[in-house]
Design a protein around this motif. Structure first.
Motif, short mmCIF file in Angstrom:
data_model
loop_
_atom_site.label_atom_id
_atom_site.label_comp_id
_atom_site.label_asym_id
_atom_site.label_seq_id
_atom_site.Cartn_x
_atom_site.Cartn_y
_atom_site.Cartn_z
N LEU A 164 -47.03 66.08 -8.77
CA LEU A 164 -47.26 65.25 -9.94
C LEU A 164 -47.62 63.83 -9.52
O LEU A 164 -48.55 63.22 -10.06
N LEU A 165 -46.90 63.32 -8.53
CA LEU A 165 -47.18 61.99 -7.99
C LEU A 165 -48.60 61.91 -7.46
O LEU A 165 -49.34 60.95 -7.73
N GLY A 166 -49.00 62.95 -6.70
CA GLY A 166 -50.34 62.96 -6.14
C GLY A 166 -51.41 63.00 -7.20
O GLY A 166 -52.44 62.30 -7.10
N ALA A 167 -51.20 63.80 -8.24
CA ALA A 167 -52.20 63.91 -9.31
C ALA A 167 -52.32 62.60 -10.08
O ALA A 167 -53.42 62.16 -10.44
N ILE A 168 -51.18 61.95 -10.34
CA ILE A 168 -51.20 60.70 -11.10
C ILE A 168 -51.75 59.54 -10.27
O ILE A 168 -52.24 58.55 -10.81
N ALA A 169 -51.72 59.68 -8.95
CA ALA A 169 -52.28 58.64 -8.08
C ALA A 169 -53.78 58.48 -8.32
O ALA A 169 -54.35 57.41 -8.05
N VAL A 170 -54.42 59.51 -8.84
CA VAL A 170 -55.88 59.47 -9.05
C VAL A 170 -56.26 58.53 -10.19
O VAL A 170 -57.14 57.68 -10.05
N ASP A 171 -55.60 58.71 -11.34
CA ASP A 171 -56.01 57.92 -12.52
C ASP A 171 -54.85 57.36 -13.33
O ASP A 171 -55.06 56.69 -14.34
N GLY A 172 -53.62 57.64 -12.91
CA GLY A 172 -52.47 57.09 -13.62
C GLY A 172 -52.12 57.79 -14.91
O GLY A 172 -51.24 57.33 -15.64
N ASN A 173 -52.78 58.92 -15.21
CA ASN A 173 -52.56 59.60 -16.49
C ASN A 173 -51.56 60.75 -16.36
O ASN A 173 -51.70 61.61 -15.48
N PHE A 174 -50.59 60.78 -17.28
CA PHE A 174 -49.66 61.90 -17.37
C PHE A 174 -50.29 62.94 -18.29
O PHE A 174 -50.11 62.89 -19.50
N GLY A 175 -51.02 63.86 -17.71
CA GLY A 175 -51.71 64.87 -18.51
C GLY A 175 -51.27 66.27 -18.17
O GLY A 175 -50.25 66.50 -17.52
N LEU A 176 -52.08 67.24 -18.61
CA LEU A 176 -51.76 68.65 -18.40
C LEU A 176 -51.81 69.03 -16.93
O LEU A 176 -50.99 69.82 -16.46
N VAL A 177 -52.76 68.48 -16.19
CA VAL A 177 -52.90 68.82 -14.77
C VAL A 177 -51.65 68.45 -13.98
O VAL A 177 -51.06 69.30 -13.30
N PRO A 178 -51.19 67.19 -14.03
CA PRO A 178 -49.95 66.86 -13.32
C PRO A 178 -48.76 67.68 -13.81
O PRO A 178 -47.91 68.08 -13.02
N GLY A 179 -48.74 67.97 -15.13
CA GLY A 179 -47.64 68.72 -15.70
C GLY A 179 -47.56 70.15 -15.18
O GLY A 179 -46.48 70.65 -14.85
N VAL A 180 -48.71 70.81 -15.08
CA VAL A 180 -48.74 72.19 -14.59
C VAL A 180 -48.36 72.24 -13.11
O VAL A 180 -47.57 73.11 -12.69
N LEU A 181 -48.87 71.31 -12.31
CA LEU A 181 -48.53 71.28 -10.89
C LEU A 181 -47.04 71.03 -10.69
O LEU A 181 -46.40 71.64 -9.83
N PHE A 182 -46.49 70.15 -11.52
CA PHE A 182 -45.05 69.88 -11.47
C PHE A 182 -44.27 71.14 -11.85
O PHE A 182 -43.29 71.50 -11.17
#
Length: 304
Positions: A164-182
Motif C-alpha cells: 500500500l505504501l509503495g502504491a501510494i508513493a506514486v501519486d498519494g491517492n488512497f484508491g482501489l489499487v493500494p486497497g487490493v494490494l493491501f
C-alpha cells in the motif's frame, strides 16, 4: 620498530573486530534482514501502480527500511525482559547486554525520524502511513502479544502496509489499487505468521506468548484456521485479473501458486506436525514475492 608496527596492527585489527561486532549488533537489533524484506513488497506496489522514478524508488526503499528498523528496535526494547526467557531471542543485544538502553533508544529515534523524513520526500501520505505502521506495531501489537492471540490480527495491519505504501508513493491517492494490494497481503499474514507461531510454539510459550488461533495451541482447530485463510488466498489472489488490471498469465500463475500454498497448509491440517508447519512457513516466504511480481510483469490496464 617491528614490535611497534605489530602493536599498531593489533590495535587496528581489534578496532576492526569491534566495529564489525558493533555493526552486527545494530543489524540484529533492527532485524535488518527482515526490514529489507519489507522493501520487496513496497517496490512491487510502487511498480504495479506505475512508478518509474529511480529516485522515488530509492526514497521508498530507504524510508521503508529505516521506519521498519525503528519498529523492530522498539519491539526489542519493549520485550527485552521476555526475550531473556526464549532460546531464540536471549542473545539479542539488550538481554545479552551487548547494547545499552540509551544506545537502543538513540537508534530507534534516529531511524524513525530519518525514515519518516525520507518518506515525506515522496508525499505526506507515505510519511503518515509509515508512522501509523510504527505506532500500531509498537504500541498496540507488541503489548497485546502476551495478552491475546488477537494480537496477530492487529499486527496484520502494519504487516500489510508495504505494498500500500509503495502504491501510494506514486501519486498519494488512497484508491482501489493500494486497497487490493493491501488486502491480499493482509490475508497472507495469517497463515504466514501462524506457521511461524506453530514452529516456535514452545519458545513463544516460554516467553508468555500464545499466538496460535486455538487456545490449545498446536491443535486441529489452529491448523483448520490456517488452512481456511490459505484457501481464501486462491480467489483473492486473482482479484487484479478479475478487475482487469492484469492478464491471463498472472491469473493462471497466481491461482496455481495459491492452490499449491493451500495444499501445503492442508497437509499441516491432516498431520498437525511441526515439520509440515515449517514447510508452510518457508512456502509463505516464497508465495508472496512470486504473486506480487507476477502482477507487476503482467500489468494490462490500471484505473486512472
Amino acid at each position: 620498530m617491528t614490535k611497534v608496527f605489530e602493536e599498531i596492527k593489533v590495535d587496528v585489527d581489534c578496532g576492526e573486530i569491534k566495529a564489525t561486532s558493533k555493526f552486527r549488533t545494530y543489524m540484529i537489533f533492527t532485524k535488518m534482514r527482515l526490514s529489507s524484506l519489507v522493501v520487496v513488497s513496497a517496490i512491487s506496489g510502487y511498480l504495479f501502480n506505475g512508478g518509474n522514478s529511480w529516485l522515488e524508488g530509492l526514497y521508498l526503499m530507504l524510508g521503508g527500511v529505516l521506519v521498519t528498523a525503528a519498529a523492530n528496535g522498539s519491539n526489542q526494547i519493549w520485550e527485552r525482559d521476555l526475550d531473556k526467557l526464549m532460546k531464540r531471542t536471549k542473545q539479542r543485544p539488550l538481554p545479552a547486554g551487548t547494547m545499552e538502553m540509551k544506545e537502543a533508544i538513540t537508534i530507534v529515534v534516529v531511524t524513525l525520524v530519518l525514515g519518516s523524513v525520507i518518506l515525506y520526500q515522496l508525499n505526506l501520505q507515505c510519511a503518515l502511513i509509515g508512522l501509523l505502521a510504527y505506532v500500531l506495531y509498537v504500541f498496540v501489537y507488541t503489548p497485546l502479544k502476551p495478552v491475546t492471540p488477537w494480537a496477530v490480527f492487529v499486527g496484520a495491519f502494519p504487516g500489510a502496509f508495504p505494498p500500500l505504501l509503495g502504491a501510494i508513493a506514486v501519486d498519494g491517492n488512497f484508491g482501489l489499487v493500494p486497497g487490493v494490494l493491501f488486502f491480499i497481503q493482509f490475508v497472507w499474514q495469517f497463515p504466514h505468521f501462524w506457521a511461524i507461531a506453530w514452529v516456535l510454539y514452545d519458545d513463544y510459550k516460554a516467553g508468555g506468548f500464545s499466538l496460535l488461533p486455538s487456545k490449545g495451541g498446536r491443535t486441529k482447530a489452529s491448523a483448520f484456521q490456517i488452512a481456511v485463510y490459505s484457501l481464501m488466498l486462491v480467489p483473492f489472489s486473482i482479484l487484479p485479473w478479475f478487475l482487469g488490471w492484469t492478464g491471463p498469465v498472472s491469473m493462471v500463475i497466481a491461482a496455481a501458486v495459491s492452490v499449491w500454498f493451500f495444499l501445503v497448509s492442508y497437509r499441516l491440517f491432516l498431520s498437525c506436525e511441526t515439520p509440515d508447519a515449517k514447510r508452510l512457513m518457508f512456502a509463505s516466504f516464497i508465495y508472496l514475492p512470486i504473486i506480487q511480481f507476477v502482477y507487476v510483469f503482467d500489468i494490462q490496464n490500471l484505473p486512472n
